[in-house]
Scaffold this motif. Structure first.
Motif, mmCIF file in Angstrom:
data_model
loop_
_atom_site.group_PDB
_atom_site.id
_atom_site.type_symbol
_atom_site.label_atom_id
_atom_site.label_comp_id
_atom_site.label_asym_id
_atom_site.label_seq_id
_atom_site.Cartn_x
_atom_site.Cartn_y
_atom_site.Cartn_z
ATOM 1 N N ARG A 126 0.919 -1.195 0.000
ATOM 2 C CA ARG A 126 -0.102 -0.074 -0.289
ATOM 3 C C ARG A 126 0.771 1.297 0.085
ATOM 4 N N LYS A 208 -13.488 1.495 1.629
ATOM 5 C CA LYS A 208 -13.308 1.466 3.114
ATOM 6 C C LYS A 208 -14.430 1.867 3.643
ATOM 7 N N ARG A 238 -12.025 0.004 8.789
ATOM 8 C CA ARG A 238 -11.274 0.929 9.254
ATOM 9 C C ARG A 238 -11.390 1.728 10.522
HETATM 10 C C1 PEP Z 1 -5.006 5.599 4.101
HETATM 11 O O1 PEP Z 1 -5.667 4.288 4.221
HETATM 12 O O2 PEP Z 1 -4.264 6.035 4.092
HETATM 13 C C2 PEP Z 1 -6.304 6.499 4.688
HETATM 14 C C3 PEP Z 1 -6.465 7.792 4.288
HETATM 15 O O3 PEP Z 1 -7.377 5.635 5.229
HETATM 16 P P1 PEP Z 1 -8.991 6.190 5.700
HETATM 17 O O4 PEP Z 1 -9.475 6.641 4.146
HETATM 18 O O5 PEP Z 1 -9.446 4.901 6.202
HETATM 19 O O6 PEP Z 1 -8.788 7.041 6.610
#
Ligand code: PEP
Ligand code: MN
Length: 338
Positions: A126, A208, A238
């Protein structure tokens, strides 16, 4: 009602199904996936029965789906779907860990991150090139230049790359750089135009959960992508916002069990943005695997204290390696591997 077609069907066979739907006064939504084409009948479903469609050539099955989300629901497809990211299967017996930094900073940082991701036994990487930041004055990511650095670093270890798309206007660039999986971040879970755009391409999408989204809103967002014909969707829990302030977000472990029941699509967990502190990441990862998650999306930085963003939650390379060593036994206890 949805009508599921096989994968080697002709336009004439699709037309025949659409004609029957329209003759009954309903509208048809054709969602052409790689594995299967699903035709949704939109309108008063009481006018339709499965027997109106099952005898037609090319039709595999037809069913009434009570849920608002149809293509992504387990009702429409009983078996677990395996989504391949750059040839790596996600959603099968083997659990996948996607690791790497929050953002792409320098070529050196990415080269080291790729090396450590590979050495820890992770098969995917990632890294954000386009960053959604709370402050407009914070580092916003290197953009296209970041994609170039990421691709170069990951290629050395043949690691498929996962990176966030924030704007549909960048989609062509993502296709050009052959990003292996497109991440839709928490802040864009209900950006319906963005969801429609990624629904039109043939690339896995990691969706997400919105930080305050209900599970049914999340499933509906996935349905937006699926309705456009892209069925390669992975849910990523998340953490959600609650009254608790001792950690960044609350990892909703219950959501894993609920999603595995409600959808045939893979479910992964991001323990880094959930806890917000590196020391919490191993415990949350272990809990996620035990609860049935198909994979993890974990932040790791070659030198966390120097990270340009999310420094507190990034694992060191050693911590990632150590954590990976603990996951096999948990996975084994529920008949899976890491
Ligand atoms: C990321 O994975 O870097 C991120 C910004 O996650 P999220 O959208 O879950 O805050
Ligand atoms: Mn981050």
């Amino acid at each position: 009602m949805i009508i599921v077609m096989g994968n080697e069907i002709t336009d004439a066979q699709i037309d025949a199904v659409v004609k029957r739907i329209e003759a009954a006064g309903l509208k048809a939504n054709i969602s052409r996936g790689i594995e299967r084409t699903v035709i949704g009948a939109i309108g008063d479903e009481r006018k339709l029965s499965a027997e109106m469609f099952t005898p037609l050539p090319g039709v595999e099955s037809a069913m009434h789906i009570a849920k608002q989300y149809k293509i992504v629901s387990r009702e429409s497809h009983k078996q677990n779907t395996i989504v391949e990211i750059g040839g790596i299967p996600l959603g099968g017996e083997q659990i996948q860990v996607i690791a790497g930094p929050c953002s792409v900073e320098t070529q050196d940082q990415m080269d080291l991150a790729a090396k450590f991701t590979h050495e820890a036994g992770c098969r995917m990487m990632r890294g954000g090139a386009f960053k959604p930041r709370t402050s407009p004055y914070a580092f916003q990511g290197h953009g296209v230049e970041g994609l170039v650095m990421f691709r170069k670093a990951a290629a050395k270890y043949k690691l498929p790359i996962v990176t966030e798309l924030m704007d549909a206007r960048q989609l062509d660039t993502f296709m050009e750089y052959d990003v292996d999986a497109i991440q839709i971040g928490t802040r864009n879970m209900q950006n319906f135009d963005l969801l429609k755009a990624v629904g039109k391409v043939n690339k896995p999408v990691i969706l997400k959960r919105g930080m305050s989204a209900t599970i049914s809103e999340w499933l509906m967002s996935a349905e937006y992508i699926a309705a456009g014909g892209n069925h390669n969707i992975i849910f990523c829990e998340r953490g959600i916002r609650t009254f608790e302030t001792a950690y960044r977000n609350v990892l909703d472990v219950t959501a894993i069990a609920v999603l595995k029941k409600e959808t045939h699509l893979p479910v992964i967990v991001d323990p880094s943005h959930a806890g917000g502190k590196a020391w919490m990441v191993p415990a949350l990862s272990q809990a996620a695997i035990a609860a049935g998650a198909d994979g993890l999306l974990v932040e790791m930085h070659p030198s966390p204290c120097d990270a340009w963003c999310d420094a507190d939650q990034a694992l060191t390379p050693e911590e990632l390696k150590k954590m990976m060593g603990t996951l096999g036994a948990i996975a084994g206890a529920i008949g899976r591997t890491v």
